[in-house]
Design an enzyme around this catalytic site. Structure first.
Site, short mmCIF file in Angstrom:
data_model
loop_
_atom_site.label_atom_id
_atom_site.label_comp_id
_atom_site.label_asym_id
_atom_site.label_seq_id
_atom_site.Cartn_x
_atom_site.Cartn_y
_atom_site.Cartn_z
CG ASP A 46 16.61 73.60 62.21
OD1 ASP A 46 15.61 72.72 62.47
OD2 ASP A 46 17.37 73.59 60.82
CB SER A 77 20.08 65.99 37.17
OG SER A 77 20.94 64.63 38.32
N GLY A 131 19.50 61.29 50.64
CA GLY A 131 18.55 60.38 51.79
C GLY A 131 19.41 59.71 52.86
N GLY A 133 21.01 61.68 54.94
CA GLY A 133 21.06 62.71 55.52
C GLY A 133 22.06 64.12 55.63
CB SER A 135 21.56 68.80 53.71
OG SER A 135 21.03 68.94 54.62
CG ASP A 204 20.01 70.59 56.46
OD1 ASP A 204 20.14 70.68 57.59
OD2 ASP A 204 18.48 70.67 55.72
CE1 TYR A 252 13.23 68.04 59.66
CE2 TYR A 252 11.06 69.86 58.84
CZ TYR A 252 12.91 69.10 60.21
OH TYR A 252 13.44 70.65 59.95
C1 GLA Z 1 16.25 68.18 58.55
C2 GLA Z 1 16.50 69.62 58.08
C3 GLA Z 1 17.11 70.60 59.39
C4 GLA Z 1 17.00 69.98 60.79
C5 GLA Z 1 17.18 68.50 60.71
C6 GLA Z 1 16.84 68.52 62.02
O1 GLA Z 1 18.37 68.14 57.80
O2 GLA Z 1 16.14 70.10 56.92
O3 GLA Z 1 16.30 71.48 59.20
O4 GLA Z 1 15.89 70.63 61.37
O5 GLA Z 1 16.50 67.80 59.91
O6 GLA Z 1 18.05 69.01 63.12
#
Ligand code: GLA
Length: 408
Positions: A46, A77, A131, A133, A135, A204, A252
């Site tokens: 992305d 929360s 956590g 993945g 989002s 995301d 990252y």
């Molecule tokens: C995370 C980031 C995204 C993207 C992915 C990997 O989720 O938030 O923007 O870069 O990693 O594809």
């Protein structure tokens, strides 16, 4: 606040309403929900202005809210013991409540664009596992932006703010246009980049806003367009490795840095513009790491194009093969996999109903996504839990996800 554990959206919504009533004494006038997402194919493409396939799934952040007249915000929360309180004109990160940065970051971006808003009370509850993945952070950003729009209507345009939308006789706002959704996605990404300090791309936020039930999105991150293709007849299963690496943001950022410096050295605006043959021919201009990262990204973008074609033709077996290939490329070239993720993919691959499996999202821990023949999904789930326990001694609870519409 300790919530009941449920992934049922209707139950979770009732729970949020209930908590709001208990805390603030009224039924919340506004309740929004924003889905988490699964990256289906296109790892780290992305921010290289590439293509990525994703789906919004039935794990949500719910945010119930009511406006206040004193310019203050109180956030509660269910995931954290202490509420966070601040003034809308004093948006500062609180090291003791980092979770509130996603909300504050969105407010800061709205302010920068001139959107007028006041204070509010809010209760936040999520069924997106943090956590893993999926989002949860983007979902919280999107939920915040939509809740503010409900309370203090605004409309974003190419040139900044447009005339605010008008409520109908029943008090409802007009539906967001695709253009407005894309502006919101950009705003939420800016919140994460600038306030939270995570240099993510736009995957995301676009997924959470543009999701379409039963469909996979193909997002073109250069031209900011979204196409949808149906994905029916197979199930999406998420296997959370349970591994959370503390240094994910730094790792990252390092990948991103390598990709961007590779593009620069190749004279390209972004790796999206680079052909595989050129990359190979110019390998000598790049460091070994830059070449590896660029090799992954350039071939991954090509894989998304090929996978889109396979999906359009209904060839799910071929589509799944691209998922396996993507994982291998992330593992060997981008090197953002882990032993735990590799094992999950290896186990999945040995099951006859699994068409494809790969790590999903940033990597360095988190989860895998598995494309599984629908009528054999129960067997797959049991098999994965059993085999994982046998190989590692640790439990695994694979989650079957439904593809849903974007935030509203
Ligand atoms: C995370 C980031 C995204 C993207 C992915 C990997 O989720 O938030 O923007 O870069 O990693 O594809």
């Amino acid at each position: 606040m300790t919530p009941r554990q449920t992934t049922n959206p209707a139950e979770a919504e009732a729970l949020v309403r209930d908590l709001f009533r208990k805390r603030f004494g009224v039924t919340p006038p506004h309740l929004v929900r924003a889905p988490g997402r699964l990256e289906v194919l296109g790892n780290h493409t992305d921010y290289n202005e590439g293509l990525v396939m994703a789906a919004a799934v039935d794990r949500f952040i719910f945010l119930a809210a009511e406006p206040r007249t004193d310019g203050r915000v109180e956030l509660v929360s269910t995931a954290f013991p202490e509420p966070e309180r601040f003034r809308v004109d004093e948006l500062r990160s609180n090291p003791a409540a980092r979770w509130a940065d996603y909300v504050k970051g969105v407010l800061a971006q709205l302010r920068r664009r001139g959107a007028p808003f006041g204070g509010f009370n809010a209760v936040i509850h999520g069924t997106v596992p943090a956590g893993a993945g999926m989002s949860s952070s983007a979902a919280l950003e999107v939920a915040t932006a939509l809740a503010v729009r409900r309370m203090y209507p605004f409309s974003l345009s190419d040139t900044g703010l447009a005339a605010p939308p008008q409520r109908d006789a029943r008090g409802a706002l007009p539906a967001l246009t695709p253009g407005e959704r894309m502006h919101l996605a950009r705003l939420c990404r800016a919140a994460e980049n600038e306030f939270v300090g995570m240099p993510c791309g736009i995957l995301d936020q676009v997924s959470s806003l543009f999701g379409r039930a039963w469909h996979v999105l193909t997002i073109d991150c250069r031209f900011l367009t979204v196409e949808t293709l149906p994905l029916t007849g197979e199930a999406l299963v998420v296997c959370d490795s349970g591994v959370r690496h503390a240094l994910v943001a730094g790792q990252y950022a390092e990948l991103r840095h390598n990709c961007e410096s590779a593009a620069r050295k190749l004279g390209a605006q972004a790796l999206r513009s680079v052909e595989l043959a050129d990359l190979k021919a110019q390998r000598g201009r790049l460091s070994e790491r830059e070449f590896e990262c660029a090799y992954h990204v350039v071939s991954e973008i090509a894989r998304v194009v090929a996978a889109e074609r396979a999906l359009r033709e209904g060839d799910h077996a071929q589509f799944g093969q691209y998922l396996f290939q993507s994982h291998e490329s992330s593992r060997d070239f981008l090197r953002n996999s882990t032993a735990e993720l590799d094992l999950l993919v290896e186990l999945a691959r040995a099951h006859p109903a699994c068409l494809g499996a790969r790590l999903t999202g940033g990597g360095f821990g988190g989860a895998t996504i598995n494309l599984v023949r629908h009528h054999e999904v129960e067997d797959f789930v049991e098999y994965m839990a059993r085999e994982h326990e046998r190989r590692t001694g640790r439990g695994l609870r694979p989650q079957v996800c439904q593809i849903v519409d974007g935030a509203e």
